[in-house]
Scaffold this motif. Structure first.
Motif: not given
Length: 443
Positions: A235-243, A274-276, A363-367
């Motif tokens: 997952y390290k190459d996905m858009p990540l929010l580090k903070g 971070p991924v979500t 706030m959460a992700m639907a799946r």
């Protein structure tokens, strides 16, 4: 077709009714203190409106029915809680998380975000706790509440004085100057709050309390030195929010005499998701949600993110396929999230998530119901009181990835209806914490 927020079929006798997409009037919540500059255009009160506080006290049949349904589900559909949880691979639960596990559930989004930070500093928590307790003190009628508030203020002031050296020692080296500045403001602010209490200005207490807690939260964030763990290779190459990042979501409300438009402030937590959170910020910067309708508003959740066409998520132009992200859960006591499995599937029946479904506006992700790693662009905000589905015992914690909380105007979420328009979502701060942003790639 919208992604499904669902529960196991065994949890309810008629889950389709509880999670029906047919619109119904959401339950009201009392108006909360709103920050300056983030207002909802409103015509409160109207001739037919008895006020949010009175509605809260009134007997609400819908809430009663939901409570009964949830109670039934907890009895019949949730595994027994006497199974031993797996030992954490990262050591014992942090001491400062104990407040999330014992006692009444924390419902304030700001407090949840503070306790979710990857820090362990008892001194700052001893300043934070009495300031948060002011909310309970103010529930006493009249100026009598100020006696309890005064004790809270003195306790916080004493804790700051005694623990300041330890707090300063825990600040990240690159953030010491900013942290010290916030501590100075906190010290002065406590003196100002003490004066407010002495002059018996009850109405001014809550606003000053919020200001001081913002300083506390800032100091705590300044204790985080870089990003605390490595993202898994896949997952390290996905858009990540580090903070963390903050966004403002402006919604145009239609056919509602009480609310015309509203700006919801949302804090996204990349320390724990971070991924979500990175996926969402990346979509925000693509203006993916701008102009999109609210697609579900049934009194349980508000949901959006299903684009036009047959796809149920964001189609990445670089691959021409739907971009999906894994289920991402941070467990209290763990140093990094677990991916791809619910806590039930992991056997962590007693585990507590660091971002629980406690606050109105979580706030959460639907799946998809039966595919953990199917989340893409559809998001939802929970409309509930945590007493109905207590943290660690409800139908959502450990099953869906929480990645933020609405911190301003969250009570107006209940006024949204299917067809209301998201005019824009804009990043207010924290965009520099986004790495691997795919929106910058041509196409």
């Amino acid at each position: 077709m919208a992604a499904v927020i669902s529960v196991p079929r065994r949890a309810y006798p008629a889950p389709s009714k509880l999670f029906s997409s047919s619109p119904r009037r959401p339950p009201r919540r009392p108006a909360s203190t709103r920050g300056p500059g983030l207002r909802c255009s409103s015509s409160w009160p109207t001739g037919n409106d008895i006020g949010r506080e009175e509605r809260k006290r009134s007997f609400d049949l819908k809430k009663c029915a939901l409570s009964v349904a949830l109670a039934f589900g907890l009895v019949t559909g949730v595994p027994q809680l006497d199974f031993p949880a797996y030992a954490s691979p990262s050591g014992p639960v942090l001491p400062n998380l104990s407040v999330l596990i014992s006692g009444p559930p924390i419902k304030d989004p700001g407090a949840l975000l503070r306790y979710a930070l990857p820090i362990d500093n008892k001194a700052i928590r001893e300043v934070q706790k009495p300031l948060e307790d002011i909310t309970e003190s103010l529930k006493v009628a009249g100026v009598k509440a100020l006696d309890s508030v005064e004790r809270n203020v003195r306790q916080a002031s004493r804790a700051l004085k005694q623990g300041r050296t330890f707090i300063m020692a825990s600040l990240a080296e690159s953030k010491k100057a900013h942290g010290e500045e916030l501590l100075n403001k906190l010290d002065i602010g406590l003196e100002e709050l003490q004066l407010i209490v002495e002059e018996r200005h009850r109405d001014a207490v809550a606003l000053k309390q919020k200001e001081l807690l913002n300083y506390v939260g800032g100091v705590e964030e300044d204790m985080v030195d870089g990003f605390p763990y490595e993202i898994p290779e896949e997952y390290k190459d996905m858009p990540l929010l580090k903070g963390r990042a903050t966004v403002d979501m402006k919604v145009k409300v239609k056919d509602n005499a009480n609310v015309q438009d509203c700006v919801f402030r949302i804090v996204l937590d990349g320390y724990n998701a971070p991924v979500t959170a990175g996926n969402f910020i990346d979509l925000v910067e693509r203006h993916f949600y701008d102009g999109m309708e609210i697609q579900r508003a049934d009194g349980f959740v508000v949901q959006t993110g299903d684009p036009e066409g047959p796809a149920e998520g964001f189609i990445d132009p670089s691959t021409e396929k739907v971009r999906t992200i894994p289920l991402e859960l941070m467990v209290a006591g763990y140093k990094e999230p677990v991916y791809g499995q619910t806590l039930e599937e992991l056997g962590l029946y007693k585990a507590q998530t660091k971002l629980p479904f406690n606050a109105f506006g979580t706030m959460a992700m639907a799946r998809d119901e039966f595919e953990n790693n199917s989340a893409s662009s559809q998001v939802f905000w929970l409309l509930k009181e945590s007493e109905l589905t207590p943290s660690n015992s409800n139908i959502l914690d450990g099953r869906y990835a929480v990645f933020g909380y609405v911190t301003e105007n969250e009570d107006y979420l209940a006024d949204l209806k299917v067809g209301d328009i998201i005019e824009s979502i804009q990043v207010v701060s924290g965009l520099d914490n986004l790495v691997n942003p795919s929106y910058r790639i041509a196409g």
